[in-house]
Design a protein around this motif. Structure first.
Motif, PDB file in Angstrom:
ATOM      1  N   ALA A  20     -19.670  11.291  -3.624  1.00 16.89           N
ATOM      2  CA  ALA A  20     -19.887  11.649  -2.222  1.00 16.89           C
ATOM      3  C   ALA A  20     -20.078  10.408  -1.358  1.00 16.89           C
ATOM      4  O   ALA A  20     -19.553  10.332  -0.244  1.00 16.89           O
ATOM      5  CB  ALA A  20     -21.097  12.571  -2.097  1.00 16.89           C
ATOM      6  N   ILE A  21     -20.792   9.421  -1.866  1.00 14.13           N
ATOM      7  CA  ILE A  21     -21.030   8.196  -1.099  1.00 14.13           C
ATOM      8  C   ILE A  21     -19.742   7.401  -0.939  1.00 14.13           C
ATOM      9  O   ILE A  21     -19.455   6.870   0.133  1.00 14.13           O
ATOM     10  CB  ILE A  21     -22.135   7.351  -1.765  1.00 14.13           C
ATOM     11  N   ILE A  22     -18.933   7.351  -1.986  1.00 15.49           N
ATOM     12  CA  ILE A  22     -17.687   6.574  -1.927  1.00 15.49           C
ATOM     13  C   ILE A  22     -16.672   7.242  -1.006  1.00 15.49           C
ATOM     14  O   ILE A  22     -16.008   6.573  -0.221  1.00 15.49           O
ATOM     15  CB  ILE A  22     -17.106   6.382  -3.344  1.00 15.49           C
ATOM     16  N   THR A  23     -16.551   8.565  -1.077  1.00 14.05           N
ATOM     17  CA  THR A  23     -15.519   9.251  -0.299  1.00 14.05           C
ATOM     18  C   THR A  23     -15.902   9.430   1.161  1.00 14.05           C
ATOM     19  O   THR A  23     -15.028   9.437   2.027  1.00 14.05           O
ATOM     20  CB  THR A  23     -15.193  10.630  -0.909  1.00 14.05           C
ATOM     21  N   SER A  24     -17.199   9.598   1.444  1.00 18.20           N
ATOM     22  CA  SER A  24     -17.622   9.813   2.827  1.00 18.20           C
ATOM     23  C   SER A  24     -19.031   9.254   3.031  1.00 18.20           C
ATOM     24  O   SER A  24     -20.008  10.008   3.057  1.00 18.20           O
ATOM     25  CB  SER A  24     -17.586  11.304   3.151  1.00 18.20           C
ATOM     26  N   PRO A  25     -19.145   7.951   3.207  1.00 21.42           N
ATOM     27  CA  PRO A  25     -20.490   7.370   3.312  1.00 21.42           C
ATOM     28  C   PRO A  25     -21.266   7.832   4.546  1.00 21.42           C
ATOM     29  O   PRO A  25     -22.480   8.001   4.472  1.00 21.42           O
ATOM     30  CB  PRO A  25     -20.231   5.866   3.352  1.00 21.42           C
ATOM     31  N   GLU A  26     -20.580   8.071   5.657  1.00 22.99           N
ATOM     32  CA  GLU A  26     -21.288   8.514   6.865  1.00 22.99           C
ATOM     33  C   GLU A  26     -21.882   9.900   6.663  1.00 22.99           C
ATOM     34  O   GLU A  26     -23.031  10.159   7.022  1.00 22.99           O
ATOM     35  CB  GLU A  26     -20.352   8.529   8.080  1.00 22.99           C
ATOM     36  N   ARG A  27     -21.110  10.787   6.067  1.00 19.21           N
ATOM     37  CA  ARG A  27     -21.590  12.151   5.816  1.00 19.21           C
ATOM     38  C   ARG A  27     -22.737  12.135   4.808  1.00 19.21           C
ATOM     39  O   ARG A  27     -23.726  12.851   4.977  1.00 19.21           O
ATOM     40  CB  ARG A  27     -20.432  13.012   5.298  1.00 19.21           C
ATOM     41  N   ALA A  28     -22.624  11.313   3.768  1.00 20.35           N
ATOM     42  CA  ALA A  28     -23.698  11.212   2.772  1.00 20.35           C
ATOM     43  C   ALA A  28     -24.978  10.696   3.424  1.00 20.35           C
ATOM     44  O   ALA A  28     -26.071  11.174   3.121  1.00 20.35           O
ATOM     45  CB  ALA A  28     -23.262  10.302   1.631  1.00 20.35           C
TER      46      ALA A  28
END
Length: 55
Positions: A20-28
């Protein structure tokens, strides 16, 4: 046997968090901020409750 399941579940959760952090850091980061806000508000409310008991 239950300890093996627990270890596997911990690794799965950890892997999902990394994904989750790698694919979408802002959302995480938004999700983590929301979770932190909920926890902090809970502690504030507990403090208010005990303050109200003392008064």
């Amino acid at each position: 046997m239950p300890s093996k399941i627990k270890v596997i579940l911990i690794w799965l959760v950890f892997g999902f968090l990394v994904y989750a952090i790698i694919t979408s850091p802002e959302r995480a980061a938004d999700i983590l901020q929301a979770i932190w806000d909920i926890i902090a508000q809970g502690f504030r409310n507990i403090g208010r409750f005990f303050s109200a008991l003392i008064e």
